[in-house]
Scaffold this motif. Structure first.
Motif, PDB file in Angstrom:
ATOM      1  N   GLU A   1       5.053   2.537   0.739  1.00  0.00           N
ATOM      2  CA  GLU A   1       5.926   1.363   0.772  1.00  0.00           C
ATOM      3  C   GLU A   1       7.358   1.758   1.090  1.00  0.00           C
ATOM      4  N   ASP A   2       7.807   2.894   0.551  1.00  0.00           N
ATOM      5  CA  ASP A   2       9.177   3.343   0.816  1.00  0.00           C
ATOM      6  C   ASP A   2       9.385   3.660   2.298  1.00  0.00           C
ATOM      7  N   GLU A   3       8.422   4.344   2.909  1.00  0.00           N
ATOM      8  CA  GLU A   3       8.532   4.644   4.335  1.00  0.00           C
ATOM      9  C   GLU A   3       8.543   3.360   5.159  1.00  0.00           C
ATOM     10  N   GLU A   4       7.679   2.405   4.790  1.00  0.00           N
ATOM     11  CA  GLU A   4       7.634   1.139   5.507  1.00  0.00           C
ATOM     12  C   GLU A   4       8.976   0.424   5.417  1.00  0.00           C
TER      13      GLU A   4
ATOM     14  N   ALA B   1      -0.926   3.739   6.649  1.00  0.00           N
ATOM     15  CA  ALA B   1      -2.186   4.372   6.234  1.00  0.00           C
ATOM     16  C   ALA B   1      -2.015   4.787   4.776  1.00  0.00           C
ATOM     17  N   SER B   2      -2.716   4.110   3.885  1.00  0.00           N
ATOM     18  CA  SER B   2      -2.521   4.301   2.455  1.00  0.00           C
ATOM     19  C   SER B   2      -3.853   4.507   1.748  1.00  0.00           C
ATOM     20  N   PRO B   3      -3.873   5.308   0.691  1.00  0.00           N
ATOM     21  CA  PRO B   3      -5.122   5.479  -0.063  1.00  0.00           C
ATOM     22  C   PRO B   3      -5.471   4.257  -0.911  1.00  0.00           C
ATOM     23  N   THR B   4      -4.500   3.381  -1.120  1.00  0.00           N
ATOM     24  CA  THR B   4      -4.726   2.187  -1.951  1.00  0.00           C
ATOM     25  C   THR B   4      -4.160   0.953  -1.250  1.00  0.00           C
TER      26      THR B   4
ATOM     27  N   LYS C   1       4.425  -9.242  10.124  1.00  0.00           N
ATOM     28  CA  LYS C   1       4.305  -8.339   8.987  1.00  0.00           C
ATOM     29  C   LYS C   1       3.771  -6.978   9.411  1.00  0.00           C
ATOM     30  N   SER C   2       3.920  -6.012   8.510  1.00  0.00           N
ATOM     31  CA  SER C   2       3.321  -4.706   8.735  1.00  0.00           C
ATOM     32  C   SER C   2       1.828  -4.779   8.427  1.00  0.00           C
ATOM     33  N   VAL C   3       1.086  -3.836   8.983  1.00  0.00           N
ATOM     34  CA  VAL C   3      -0.364  -3.796   8.874  1.00  0.00           C
ATOM     35  C   VAL C   3      -0.765  -2.581   8.059  1.00  0.00           C
ATOM     36  N   ILE C   4      -1.802  -2.717   7.238  1.00  0.00           N
ATOM     37  CA  ILE C   4      -2.240  -1.603   6.407  1.00  0.00           C
ATOM     38  C   ILE C   4      -3.713  -1.292   6.669  1.00  0.00           C
ATOM     39  N   ILE C   5      -4.039  -0.018   6.602  1.00  0.00           N
ATOM     40  CA  ILE C   5      -5.433   0.432   6.659  1.00  0.00           C
ATOM     41  C   ILE C   5      -5.621   1.482   5.570  1.00  0.00           C
ATOM     42  N   LEU C   6      -6.758   1.470   4.932  1.00  0.00           N
ATOM     43  CA  LEU C   6      -7.029   2.474   3.926  1.00  0.00           C
ATOM     44  C   LEU C   6      -7.356   3.799   4.600  1.00  0.00           C
ATOM     45  N   GLU C   7      -6.804   4.881   4.092  1.00  0.00           N
ATOM     46  CA  GLU C   7      -7.036   6.196   4.661  1.00  0.00           C
ATOM     47  C   GLU C   7      -8.526   6.520   4.666  1.00  0.00           C
ATOM     48  N   HIS C   8      -8.965   7.108   5.780  1.00  0.00           N
ATOM     49  CA  HIS C   8     -10.374   7.410   5.929  1.00  0.00           C
ATOM     50  C   HIS C   8     -10.551   8.760   6.620  1.00  0.00           C
TER      51      HIS C   8
END
Length: 237
Positions: A176-179, A192-195, A230-237
């Motif tokens: 979130e801080d980087e975003e 790309a986030s683990p959660t 908005k920004s887009v999120i994907i769970l790390e894989h």
């Protein structure tokens, strides 16, 4: 014309049109454009016997400070491009060029090459940076491409150094801080986030969303000039 190649310093760019077997990216028979960036060293080792680790260890000039780059100490498995199918394709492409010309014989970037690339991209989905840092492509060329493309996607880890690409590419961020920092200099992010992070849009082409769409159809990851706010999120894989 199915492939255009040009050289800039110690890197080469390949812009190709074709289909993909990855349903996350596009429909099986859809003609799409993809861009690839390779270093002189990668071109050289690809002409002979090499290994996946050796090939990707020479990624510094096309991946820069990406945390998933082998040249930055990342595990070989860290980047989604470090798969046998992709690696084999990269070698095949570079070897086919090597049969025709030496690295220094590859044409340097020119207005004629740029015009041919724009023509190739008209009314097609363009996937910037299928391998390598997409901001290696001149920004004027990127602007001309997106003006004629049906849709496009692009992601850059160079967002803090190249804010001028914010209209076209997503900032590749991981927290979130980087975003938040990226947004202050004008970028939307692909996080790309683990959660999960509730305030961001989940990638419709992701496993966690059941592959409801494809990158070609969705087009959300297209900077501030494209679709979405908005920004887009994907769970790390």
């Amino acid at each position: 014309m199915k492939r255009i190649i040009y050289r800039q310093g110690d890197t080469i760019t390949i812009v190709s049109v074709g289909t993909t077997s990855n349903k996350k990216i596009a429909l099986p028979k859809e003609k799409i454009v993809q861009t690839y960036h390779f270093s002189r060293e990668q071109y050289k080792v690809a002409q002979g016997q090499t290994s996946m680790r050796e090939f990707f260890s020479h990624d510094g000039k096309v991946c820069f400070d990406c945390p998933f780059a082998v040249s930055n100490g990342a595990q070989l498995s860290a980047c989604y491009t470090h798969k046998m199918m992709q690696y084999s394709g990269f070698l095949s492409s570079l070897r086919s060029i090597g049969k025709l010309m030496q690295f220094d014989e590859i044409p340097e970037y020119s207005h004629k090459i740029a015009a041919d690339i724009v023509t190739m991209c008209a009314d097609k989905y363009v996937r910037f940076g299928t391998y390598g840092e997409p901001s290696l492509m001149p920004i004027a060329l990127v602007g001309c491409i997106v003006a004629v493309a049906k849709s496009w996607t692009g992601y850059t880890h160079q967002w803090s150094k190249k804010p001028e690409y914010a209209p076209y590419f997503m900032a590749s961020t991981h927290t979130e801080d980087e975003e938040r920092i990226a947004s202050l200099i004008g970028y939307r992010s692909f996080v790309a986030s683990p959660t999960p992070i509730a305030q961001f849009i989940s990638c419709p082409a992701s496993a966690e969303m059941g592959f409801k769409s494809s990158c070609s159809k969705c087009g959300l990851c297209s900077g501030t000039k494209g679709k979405g706010a908005k920004s887009v999120i994907i769970l790390e894989h």
